[in-house]
Design an enzyme around this catalytic site. Structure first.
Site, mmCIF file in Angstrom:
data_model
loop_
_atom_site.group_PDB
_atom_site.id
_atom_site.type_symbol
_atom_site.label_atom_id
_atom_site.label_comp_id
_atom_site.label_asym_id
_atom_site.label_seq_id
_atom_site.Cartn_x
_atom_site.Cartn_y
_atom_site.Cartn_z
ATOM 1 N N LEU A 202 10.874 1.758 -5.554
ATOM 2 C CA LEU A 202 9.923 1.553 -6.777
ATOM 3 C C LEU A 202 10.283 0.345 -7.530
ATOM 4 C CD1 LEU A 202 8.224 3.408 -8.603
ATOM 5 C CD2 LEU A 202 10.337 4.286 -9.593
ATOM 6 N N HIS A 203 9.490 -0.729 -7.439
ATOM 7 C CA HIS A 203 9.916 -1.973 -8.357
ATOM 8 C C HIS A 203 8.678 -2.604 -9.129
ATOM 9 C CE1 HIS A 203 7.574 -3.583 -4.691
ATOM 10 N NE2 HIS A 203 7.574 -4.752 -5.467
ATOM 11 N N ARG A 204 7.622 -2.151 -8.912
ATOM 12 C CA ARG A 204 6.383 -2.843 -9.486
ATOM 13 C C ARG A 204 6.446 -2.656 -11.147
ATOM 14 N NH1 ARG A 204 3.201 -5.631 -6.430
ATOM 15 N NH2 ARG A 204 3.112 -5.155 -4.250
#
Length: 367
Positions: A202-204
């Site tokens: 999870l990084h966007r």
């Protein structure tokens, strides 16, 4: 004479440039490698180069972090004197990061031909910086290598001559094939043996920069974790936002890991029952591995992973995530198949094309 100056800048580029450099060397094409340093974690960058057998860069720009404008401008400023010194026949860029567009722009303005590997992918979401990078890089490229046939239709729609486009397959999958036997076992990475588990990345910004969206995602992941242990290699940006928004307690019970090297992450995905992600590359890797993937985005620039692969688009909607998770647990999720030319030979197809393309087009581009 250096025929091709190859550019890599961030972690997603490393898995793509590794097989390209190897194929160029095998076919006798003189190439140099330039690392822009857009990925500024030296330890992680070095580990990827070592894991993937990428040769030490001939040039390192060390641009570091910054806003999109600052980072792109800094790459352009530092790349120009290197280009003038090397004077390659062509500049090869991969993917869609800021370094991709920045170096392509400088090359085009200097009349040096541009080769884009992984061209034509479109999410049609202009709020994604990567989408802007993709569209603009393709417009100024002379030779465009695509990973899936739908990319050709995207390029033609944007006025690009199909004679400049070649379908070669996916170089990221070359890297996966080459390293799968070397992948680090999940039990080694986790320090324990989990019979079944899910992997989450999870990084966007669309998922981690809004506190309500991030809280909703972490809540539904917590629910999943009660049925299937969730392993989360935690991105620094995501960790920082979780702490800033006061959401740290929502990580309780998850198997939290630091960012992983390529071989560790590959082993973790290979042995997973399910992967949940907002990463573009992981959508492709899970399709190649035959592992069900739930993509936590409203769109994808890699539609073949849905049409033919193991990917299901669920967005950040908790209800959609729950339903897709239930399907995986009860029916096994999407089985999919391996897309055409995702066979570990994409980089050699690129090199063989360049053997004919470079000598015919020595020097600068046509006006």
């Amino acid at each position: 004479m250096t025929q091709v100056l190859c550019v890599a800048g961030a972690r997603p580029n490393f898995m793509k440039i590794a097989p390209v450099m190897a194929a160029l060397a095998e076919t006798g094409i003189a190439a140099q490698l330039l690392h822009t340093g857009q990925h500024y974690d030296a330890a992680m960058s070095d580990s990827f180069f070592a894991d993937l057998g990428i040769p030490r860069p001939d040039h390192h720009l060390e641009v570091g972090s910054g806003s999109h404008a600052v980072q792109t401008a800094e790459v352009m400023k530092r790349f120009e004197p290197v280009l003038e010194s090397v004077q390659p026949q062509a500049v090869l860029v991969v993917g869609d990061v800021n370094s991709t567009l920045a170096c392509a722009l400088v090359a085009a303005k200097h009349g040096v031909r541009v080769i884009h590997v992984e061209a034509g992918l479109r999410s049609y979401d202009r709020s994604m910086p990567e989408e802007i990078n993709r569209v603009l890089t393709d417009q100024i490229s002379d030779l465009l290598f695509i990973t899936e046939k739908s990319a050709l239709a995207n390029l033609v729609r944007e006025g690009i001559d199909p004679a400049r486009v070649e379908f070669v397959g996916n170089v990221m999958i070359d890297t996966l094939h080459r390293n799968l036997e070397r992948a680090v076992a999940a039990s080694h990475t986790l320090g324990t043996l989990l019979p079944q588990y899910a992997v989450l990345t999870l990084h966007r910004p669309s998922n981690v920069d809004d506190p309500d969206t991030l809280a909703g995602l972490l809540d539904v992941i917590g629910e999943i974790n009660r049925s299937l242990p969730v392993v989360l290699p935690l991105h620094p940006r995501t960790r920082g936002n979780i702490e800033k928004f006061g959401l740290t307690a929502r990580l309780d019970g998850l198997h939290i890991l630091p960012p992983l090297g390529y071989l560790e992450m590959l082993g973790l995905m290979r042995d997973a029952k399910l992967v949940l992600t907002d990463s573009g590359g992981i959508q492709e890797e899970t399709t190649a591995l035959g592992v069900p993937c739930l993509t936590l985005r409203e769109n994808t620039e890699r539609p073949i992973t849905i049409a033919e692969g193991t990917n299901t688009l669920v967005g950040p909607d908790p209800a959609a995530i729950r339903a897709a998770f239930h399907d995986v647990m009860t029916h096994g999720g999407k089985a999919g198949r391996i897309p055409e030319y995702w066979d570990g030979r994409a980089a050699m197809r690129i090199a063989h094309t360049l053997q004919g393309w470079l000598p015919q087009r020595k020097g600068t581009r046509a006006a």
